[in-house]
Design an enzyme around this catalytic site. Structure first.
Site: not given
Length: 351
Positions: A92, A122, A198
């Site tokens: 993402h 992901d 992230s």
């Protein structure tokens, strides 16, 4: 009879009791031992930050805005996993990116391209055209224990090389990826994360990567998640070699549905749920196999099916183009159908 008086014997290595002012036994002074423990904790974090920190990068992406000039800038983190310039991050973070740049811990900025992506977990792999980079090693996420030290390194809110610590608060969680698939064995931890973390690594006290940080729960404190290192280690070589993870595809839309008790008794079923086929793509393996809307799938090969995630789990490991057998209920009859999964449409790779 004479009374025998017993005198307690103190072990040589036991702390000597200290009498309080009121005659009660006082606890030994633990300030020194507590300080030793805190020093050991600090040394572990400092050691990990020094060894793993140089392998953590800032990922800057530029995404073109439809109908507008310029681009939208996003940022995340990544970790170098091979000296040839391979970097693992979250899908993402880089999804839809037209331009990718990675910034090393020493401030060096390098252009990078997307080598492969797997939305189902992901995870994504970038390639920077350089060599001789320091890289991190994966640990065994299957050997983790709740309560052990967890250290997150990343670039939250643009602050490079930020280190935060916590503990593993739960193992074996399940989390939905952005494409709806269930990611299993997710690590929950308390090392604080913020936007920009992230894709950065979660490491243990020995500096081994045990997870790739992926998500936080908004408005919650200390509830953070990471993709386990064993999943990352399984995905990595596939993304490097093929740019994608190959998974099987049946061509149905389904939903979980409870089974009637009378049907369970009549057919001697072991489960009380099945996957109801809502729609079938004509040109898909399911269409060729003869599945129909309303069919209730209860098993594939010997694996029990109670939800769509069970089908995804099976198709992740089953060889593509290898025949399998669906067991289903049509009307009130149990039937079996042979089916040959094909490869799911892969996520396009750009760059």
């Amino acid at each position: 009879m004479d009374k025998i008086r017993y005198k307690p014997i103190l072990q040589a290595d036991d702390p000597q009791p200290v009498s309080g002012t009121n005659g009660t036994r006082a606890l030994p002074d633990t300030r020194e031992s507590d300080a030793d423990l805190l020093d050991a904790y600090s040394r572990a974090v400092v050691r990990v930050a020094g060894s793993v920190g140089p392998t953590v990068v800032s990922v800057v992406v530029g995404k073109t805005l439809q109908g507008r000039r310029g681009e939208q800038i996003g940022a995340g983190s990544g970790v170098i996993v091979a000296p040839e310039g391979y970097i693992m991050t979250n899908n993402h973070v880089v999804q839809g990116a037209g331009r990718i740049e990675v910034r090393l811990a020493d401030g060096t900025a390098l252009p990078a391209r997307l080598a492969g992506a797997d939305p189902a977990t992901d995870l994504a792999v970038l390639r920077a055209d350089t060599g001789g980079l320091p890289y991190a090693r994966f640990g065994d996420s299957a050997a983790l224990s709740v309560g052990q030290l967890a250290i997150a390194i990343g670039n939250p809110l643009g602050f490079d090389s930020t280190v935060s610590t916590g503990v593993l608060s739960a193992l074996g969680r399940a989390l939905r990826s952005r494409d709806g698939r269930l990611i299993e064995n997710i690590i929950q931890h308390t090392a604080p994360l913020n936007p920009g973390n992230s894709g950065g690594p979660l490491v243990d006290s020995r500096g081994r990567v045990i997870g790739i940080n992926t998500a936080i729960i908004p408005m919650a404190q200390g509830i953070c998640f990471a993709i386990p290192s064993n999943t990352a280690a399984w995905v990595l070589p596939q993304l490097v070699a093929d740019g994608r993870v190959r998974r099987g595809y049946l061509g149905i839309a389904g939903q979980s549905r409870p089974l009637e008790r009378s049907l369970i008794r009549a057919l001697g079923l072991s489960g009380n749920q099945a996957v109801e086929v809502v729609s079938v793509s004509r040109a898909s393996p399911a269409g060729h196999a003869g599945l129909r809307p309303g069919d209730l799938i209860i098993a594939i090969n010997d694996a029990c099916v109670t939800c769509v995630d069970d089908l995804h789990r099976f198709l992740t490991t089953w060889p593509i183009a290898e025949p399998a057998t669906l067991t289903l209920i049509r009307g009130r009859q149990r039937i079996t159908l042979p089916i040959i999964p094909t490869e799911a449409i892969a996520c396009p790779v750009t760059g």
